[in-house]
Design a protein around this motif. Sequence first.
Motif, short mmCIF file in Angstrom:
data_model
loop_
_atom_site.label_atom_id
_atom_site.label_comp_id
_atom_site.label_asym_id
_atom_site.label_seq_id
_atom_site.Cartn_x
_atom_site.Cartn_y
_atom_site.Cartn_z
N ARG A 9 -1.25 10.05 2.33
CA ARG A 9 -1.61 9.15 3.43
C ARG A 9 -0.78 7.88 3.38
NH1 ARG A 9 -6.99 10.66 2.36
NH2 ARG A 9 -7.42 8.68 1.31
N ARG A 10 -0.59 7.35 2.18
CA ARG A 10 0.21 6.14 2.04
C ARG A 10 1.66 6.39 2.43
NH1 ARG A 10 -2.34 4.15 -3.75
NH2 ARG A 10 -4.17 3.04 -2.89
N LYS A 11 2.18 7.55 2.04
CA LYS A 11 3.55 7.89 2.43
C LYS A 11 3.67 8.00 3.94
CE LYS A 11 5.02 10.38 -1.74
NZ LYS A 11 5.43 11.71 -2.28
N ASN A 12 2.69 8.64 4.56
CA ASN A 12 2.72 8.79 6.02
C ASN A 12 2.62 7.44 6.71
OD1 ASN A 12 2.97 11.57 5.91
ND2 ASN A 12 0.75 11.93 6.00
N GLU A 13 1.79 6.55 6.16
CA GLU A 13 1.67 5.21 6.73
C GLU A 13 2.99 4.44 6.60
OE1 GLU A 13 -1.60 3.54 4.63
OE2 GLU A 13 -3.11 4.75 5.69
N THR A 14 3.64 4.59 5.45
CA THR A 14 4.93 3.93 5.25
C THR A 14 5.96 4.46 6.23
OG1 THR A 14 4.48 3.55 2.90
CG2 THR A 14 6.78 3.47 3.60
N ARG A 15 6.00 5.78 6.39
CA ARG A 15 6.94 6.39 7.33
C ARG A 15 6.70 5.87 8.75
NH1 ARG A 15 9.60 11.15 6.66
NH2 ARG A 15 8.94 11.84 8.72
N LEU A 16 5.44 5.77 9.14
CA LEU A 16 5.13 5.32 10.49
C LEU A 16 5.44 3.84 10.66
CD1 LEU A 16 4.14 6.45 13.12
CD2 LEU A 16 1.79 5.96 12.43
N ASP A 17 5.19 3.04 9.62
CA ASP A 17 5.54 1.62 9.68
C ASP A 17 7.05 1.44 9.87
OD1 ASP A 17 2.96 0.74 9.42
OD2 ASP A 17 3.09 0.38 7.26
N ILE A 18 7.82 2.21 9.12
CA ILE A 18 9.27 2.13 9.25
C ILE A 18 9.70 2.59 10.64
CG2 ILE A 18 11.46 3.08 8.41
CD1 ILE A 18 10.19 3.27 5.62
N ARG A 32 23.07 0.53 18.40
CA ARG A 32 24.36 0.42 17.70
C ARG A 32 24.39 -0.78 16.77
NH1 ARG A 32 29.62 1.30 21.26
NH2 ARG A 32 28.49 3.27 21.44
N ALA A 33 23.75 -1.87 17.17
CA ALA A 33 23.81 -3.10 16.37
C ALA A 33 22.84 -3.08 15.19
CB ALA A 33 23.52 -4.31 17.25
N THR A 34 21.91 -2.16 15.19
CA THR A 34 20.89 -2.12 14.14
C THR A 34 21.33 -1.21 13.01
OG1 THR A 34 19.14 -2.47 15.78
CG2 THR A 34 18.48 -1.63 13.63
N ARG A 35 21.29 -1.72 11.79
CA ARG A 35 21.64 -0.92 10.61
C ARG A 35 20.36 -0.46 9.92
NH1 ARG A 35 24.50 -4.83 6.84
NH2 ARG A 35 22.61 -5.98 7.43
N ALA A 36 20.50 0.58 9.13
CA ALA A 36 19.35 1.06 8.34
C ALA A 36 18.84 -0.06 7.44
CB ALA A 36 19.75 2.27 7.51
N GLU A 37 19.75 -0.86 6.90
CA GLU A 37 19.34 -1.97 6.04
C GLU A 37 18.53 -3.00 6.80
OE1 GLU A 37 22.57 0.25 4.27
OE2 GLU A 37 22.34 -0.68 6.26
N ARG A 48 16.67 1.61 -0.69
CA ARG A 48 16.52 2.91 -1.36
C ARG A 48 15.22 3.59 -0.94
NH1 ARG A 48 15.47 -0.89 -5.30
NH2 ARG A 48 13.41 -0.78 -6.30
N THR A 49 14.19 2.79 -0.63
CA THR A 49 12.94 3.37 -0.14
C THR A 49 13.14 3.95 1.25
OG1 THR A 49 11.62 1.80 -1.43
CG2 THR A 49 10.52 2.91 0.41
N PHE A 50 13.87 3.22 2.08
CA PHE A 50 14.18 3.73 3.42
C PHE A 50 14.86 5.09 3.32
CE2 PHE A 50 17.07 4.52 6.88
CZ PHE A 50 16.34 4.19 8.01
N TYR A 51 15.88 5.17 2.47
CA TYR A 51 16.65 6.42 2.38
C TYR A 51 15.88 7.52 1.65
CZ TYR A 51 20.75 4.14 4.32
OH TYR A 51 21.62 3.50 5.16
N ARG A 52 14.81 7.17 0.99
CA ARG A 52 13.96 8.20 0.41
C ARG A 52 13.21 8.95 1.51
NH1 ARG A 52 10.16 5.29 -3.04
NH2 ARG A 52 12.05 4.85 -4.25
N TYR A 53 12.95 8.25 2.61
CA TYR A 53 12.22 8.85 3.72
C TYR A 53 13.13 9.39 4.82
CZ TYR A 53 7.89 6.83 1.85
OH TYR A 53 6.82 6.52 1.06
N PHE A 54 14.24 8.71 5.06
CA PHE A 54 15.09 9.05 6.20
C PHE A 54 16.56 9.03 5.80
CE2 PHE A 54 11.41 6.61 7.82
CZ PHE A 54 10.77 7.63 8.52
N ALA A 55 17.31 9.99 6.32
CA ALA A 55 18.74 10.07 5.99
C ALA A 55 19.57 9.11 6.83
CB ALA A 55 19.24 11.50 6.18
N THR A 56 19.11 8.81 8.05
CA THR A 56 19.86 7.93 8.95
C THR A 56 18.88 7.00 9.66
OG1 THR A 56 19.67 9.36 10.90
CG2 THR A 56 21.51 9.80 9.38
#
Length: 204
Positions: A9-18, A32-37, A48-56
């Motif tokens: 549930r916490r992982k899903n909440e984090t994914r949805l928050d992102i 285009r102007a927005t970076r993953a960072e 690194r947490t972002f990239y743990r959930y999403f590749a791009t």
Amino acid sequence: MAARSLTERRKNETRLDIARTAASLFVADGLRATRAEDVARAAGVAPRTFYRYFATKEEAVAPLFAAGAQQWAEAVRRAPEGLSVPEALRHAVTDALAAEDAAAVASLDWVRSLLRMARESAALRAVWADACHASEETLLALLMERVSAAEPTPELRLAAGVASAAVRVAVESWAAGDAPAGGGGGLAALAVRCLGALDDFPWP
């Protein structure tokens, strides 16, 4: 088991928050102007947490697309047993896409903005296409349950495909215009209309 469920549930909440943060930045600053960072920083997580959930960065909004598909799937599952397949599908879109509260309207507004951006982004279109394919596979499983089928026959696959296409066309058509999310001219009404165009289809 309970601890694992809480972790999920916490992982899903984090994914949805992102996902919400990414959509907000895409709308405010442009895709285009927005970076993953930038998304990670605004969401309060490390890159690194972002990239743990999403590749791009584009994949970061996938949970917003998936949430709508999940609501429709749950509505199909809840549809009364006495309804035929097309009746159950119309019942489900009316239930899932009615946009009767502020949260539902906000969610659909995100989808509208993202689909408009997808016109200029092949990567974002791919995320939408993946979400639609996953929704179709889920619908196939639900139709199998509904008609007590042991195997996904070509007829059932076709039924899931045309129903999913009808709802996808409704969502994309609604997103391209300026109609409100709810009401007689809203998304649910348009989805029912698109499904109604399939009245002569040989439903299982």
